[in-house]
Structures are given as structure tokens and as C-alpha cells.
Motif scaffolding. Structure first.
Motif, PDB file in Angstrom:
ATOM      1  N   TYR A 176      27.433  26.346 -32.276  1.00 27.43           N
ATOM      2  CA  TYR A 176      26.928  25.272 -33.176  1.00 27.43           C
ATOM      3  C   TYR A 176      25.714  25.768 -34.208  1.00 27.43           C
ATOM      4  N   ARG A 216      27.713  28.043 -36.827  1.00 25.17           N
ATOM      5  CA  ARG A 216      28.192  27.215 -37.987  1.00 25.17           C
ATOM      6  C   ARG A 216      27.119  26.771 -38.959  1.00 25.17           C
ATOM      7  N   LEU A 217      25.890  26.409 -38.540  1.00 22.78           N
ATOM      8  CA  LEU A 217      24.875  25.732 -39.472  1.00 22.78           C
ATOM      9  C   LEU A 217      24.266  27.005 -40.141  1.00 22.78           C
ATOM     10  N   ASP A 218      24.548  28.292 -39.685  1.00 21.13           N
ATOM     11  CA  ASP A 218      24.015  29.494 -40.346  1.00 21.13           C
ATOM     12  C   ASP A 218      25.033  29.980 -41.557  1.00 21.13           C
ATOM     13  N   PRO A 252      28.339  28.428 -44.107  1.00 19.55           N
ATOM     14  CA  PRO A 252      28.499  27.189 -45.040  1.00 19.55           C
ATOM     15  C   PRO A 252      28.190  25.981 -44.064  1.00 19.55           C
ATOM     16  N   LYS A 253      27.665  24.873 -45.020  1.00 18.19           N
ATOM     17  CA  LYS A 253      27.138  24.135 -44.208  1.00 18.19           C
ATOM     18  C   LYS A 253      28.045  22.673 -44.125  1.00 18.19           C
ATOM     19  N   ALA A 288      27.763  17.570 -38.515  1.00 13.43           N
ATOM     20  CA  ALA A 288      27.885  18.587 -37.424  1.00 13.43           C
ATOM     21  C   ALA A 288      27.310  17.709 -36.131  1.00 13.43           C
TER      22      ALA A 288
END
Length: 382
Positions: free
Chosen positions: A211, A214-216, A218-219, A223
Motif C-alpha cells: 500500500y 503504491r502511494l509513493d 503514481p497516485k 486507495a
């Protein structure tokens, strides 16, 4: 001023536009045990356009709880409507109402919440941790920095509980404003916020790695945090300290909201919840106590939050067999002989929280509430 008729119990729901307000209304209108005609419902809300406002018999638009005019306006509402019982839908309302009634004993209306000390103990997450420590109850390890430059204490706490930690408002609700803290840099950012505290993350921290990655990158548009679920124990406490049926729910989250609630047979959590209730009773607490539990990284159940009010699962639990609203009305207003819902076998042990109703209202009703501060249903007896 004419005294309102007492043919129906006069129930004031503060912040009626909220999810909790909706649960109270749904519990009264439940088709298998409809008690709506037994109550005259007065609502207050700061937002005029909420559909829940117009499910009441009358509604008042009031300032937000923290506004300087809130006590004066609420006192006027109480004098005008003469409620028998007052239910708050948010923790901040509960504390504000207690202070208002405590400082103005002539104001009408009973509130089923014990005393201010226990109300604040549930509202303030730092005081929740101190309460549990004083009573030997398991609570998520918590740090409240007294000064923003206590960085050494912060780093020592992080070494003790490990990353990720959680930063959350000291007075908050519904997971609003809660953040993961993944490293020392993020921890020091929140150390500058005097209205925040730090807590250990209860749950499998390693499950969050994908998780975070993924946030680091492309946004994503949306989420969802993986494996976020918890058990909540609901413990009704009568004014004389009697403990009602303890009800354990397993709550499953979907994109930050609880959408699936299932009754759980957990004698271990029931016994733990009883200890929490006994501690509240020892300090003068009463009412609808709920305690959220999750396992820490060692598999030990710890509380992460406490509430002393009705909740967003009040209606779901009614369908499963626990009539929290009937308990409160009967214990605080026994002379009203309010009907209690019961069935020999609960119809459900699992509720998926999807609304099956569509509530809307007319624009002229919204405008009336906005322009005059008061709306009343037509041709409604009081």
C-alpha cells in the motif's frame, strides 16, 4: 410560552444529520417494531440541507459545537422544546451538552452519559490512554508530546512501538485526520501539531508495505488500506451501574467506511469489555459505551478507541437483537414505558451496510430552515 403536550416522549437528537443520527431514526422507524409514533423528535444540525433534518417532527439549525454562540443557541432550543431525553451523535456534542446542562441546572432534558470526567476520557484519546493505564486496561501505546521539541521522546517511542505508527487528532472521530507515520521525518512533521498524538499501529504492519509503495508511485484515484478491520464491544450501562448485554461486532472496512458488520462469539472480548465497563462505572460513567479492539503485533487485544454514545451501528445491532435505544429510554425515562424490541432468535447475524432507502426533501424546506433557523413538519401533533 405554552407548555408542549406530553402525549409522546420528546427526544432531542443533536447533530441529527450524521450517520449516528440516521441510525437513531432508523431504529425508531424499523418496520418490524415501529416506534416512531411514540416520540416527538426534535433535531439540531449545523447543515440545513441534510435529509435527516426533515425526518424529524421539527429541526433547528444551530452553530457548530465549537462556535462561541453554540451554548446560547442550544439553551434557547432546550427551553423552547422541553425535551425529555437528549442524545448526541458526536463525542464533541456529548461534552458540550454536559457542560451546558451542568452550568444551567434549570434547563430541561436528561442526558444518558454518566459524568463529564468519563465523557472527556472517551473524547480525548490521550486521556483514554491515561484512563486505561490507571485501571490496568490494555490500550494502544500512546504518546502525547508536551512540547514540539521533545524529539528525543518521540524517537524513543518510535523505537519502542516500531514503524508504521499512527498520528491522530487528540479529539477526533470517524478516522478523520488520521495518518500513517512511516519514518522519523514524518514523525517530526506531526510533532509540530499540538492537536495530534502518536499511537502504535494495531494490526499487521507488514501488510501495509505494498500500500505504501503504491502511494509513493503514481497516485491512484482511490486507495484502500489492506486488512483494516476491528472488533467493537457495545456495553450498555444503566444509571445505577448495571451492565446490560455485551454485544461484540466484527467490523469490516471498505475504502475507510464500515460496510459489513457481523456478530461475533468472542467470550474473551466480552470479558475484556466487562472490565472496561467496570472501570467506567467506578469513575461514575454510564450510558452506551463502546470499545474498539484490535490485536497488536504480538497478538494481544488492545483498545484503540472508546465512545460514550450511540454509534453508526445502532440500527444494525437492533436488527441483530440489541435494542440500545430502547435500553437508554427505559433506563433514563422509566415512567415513559417505552417499548423494547426483542425476538427469541435474532433475524440476522450479518449486516451489509447499504442503505435501502432514499431520503430527500423539498428545497423550500431547506430554505425555511436556513432563513428562520427552525423547520416544523406540517400537521404533526406534539
Amino acid at each position: 410560552m405554552n407548555t408542549p403536550s406530553r402525549s409522546r416522549t420528546r427526544l432531542l437528537i443533536v447533530s441529527v444529520g450524521s450517520l449516528v443520527g440516521q441510525n437513531i431514526l432508523d431504529s425508531l422507524e424499523y418496520e418490524e417494531w415501529n416506534r416512531r409514533d411514540r416520540v416527538h423528535i426534535i433535531g439540531t444540525n449545523s447543515i440545513a440541507s441534510s435529509p435527516n433534518n426533515f425526518r424529524c417532527d421539527e429541526c433547528y439549525q444551530v452553530p457548530t459545537t465549537g462556535h462561541i454562540d453554540y451554548p446560547k443557541v442550544m439553551a434557547q432550543v432546550l427551553r423552547s422544546t422541553q425535551p425529555d431525553l437528549i442524545l448526541s451523535a458526536r463525542d464533541a456534542d456529548t461534552a458540550a451538552l454536559w457542560r451546558l446542562l451542568d452550568s444551567n441546572p434549570a434547563l430541561p432534558g436528561a442526558i444518558p452519559y454518566g459524568n463529564l470526567e468519563t465523557i472527556i476520557g472517551a473524547l480525548d484519546k490521550g486521556k483514554s490512554a491515561a484512563f486505561c493505564k490507571a485501571h490496568g486496561l490494555p490500550f494502544a501505546d500512546t504518546l502525547v508530546l508536551q512540547h514540539s521539541d521533545d524529539i528525543d521522546k518521540l524517537h524513543a517511542f518510535a523505537s519502542q512501538v516500531g514503524y508504521p505508527m499512527v498520528a491522530k487528532p487528540i479529539e477526533g472521530f470517524a478516522s478523520k485526520g488520521v495518518y500513517f507515520v512511516r519514518d522519523a521525518q514524518e514523525a517530526e512533521y506531526f510533532a509540530q501539531r499540538r492537536d495530534y498524538l502518536f499511537q502504535e499501529y494495531l494490526g499487521p504492519g507488514d501488510a501495509l508495505q505494498d500500500y505504501f509503495e503504491r502511494l509513493d508511485g503514481p497516485k491512484p484515484l482511490f486507495a484502500e488500506v489492506p486488512e483494516v478491520n476491528h472488533h467493537t464491544c457495545h456495553i450498555p450501562i444503566a444509571p445505577d451501574g448495571r451492565i446490560g448485554e455485551i454485544f461484540v461486532l466484527h467490523n469490516h472496512h471498505h475504502f475507510g467506511a464500515v460496510t459489513r458488520m457481523q456478530r461475533a462469539a468472542r467470550p474473551d472480548l466480552e470479558e475484556l469489555a466487562r472490565r472496561f465497563a467496570q472501570a467506567f462505572i467506578a469513575d461514575g460513567g454510564a450510558g452506551a459505551l463502546s470499545v474498539q479492539f484490535r490485536e497488536d503485533r504480538n497478538g494481544n487485544n488492545k483498545a484503540q478507541e472508546m465512545n460514550l454514545r450511540t454509534t453508526g451501528s445502532t440500527f444494525a445491532r437492533l436488527m441483530m437483537g440489541q435494542d440500545e435505544l430502547g435500553f437508554l429510554l427505559n433506563e433514563w425515562l422509566p415512567e415513559h414505558d417505552f417499548p423494547r424490541f426483542s425476538r427469541s432468535e435474532p433475524a440476522y447475524d450479518l449486516v451489509v451496510s447499504k442503505s435501502l432507502y432514499s431520503y430527500s426533501t423539498w428545497q423550500d424546506s431547506v430554505e425555511t430552515l436556513e432563513q428562520t433557523g427552525h423547520w416544523k413538519a406540517a400537521a404533526q401533533p406534539t
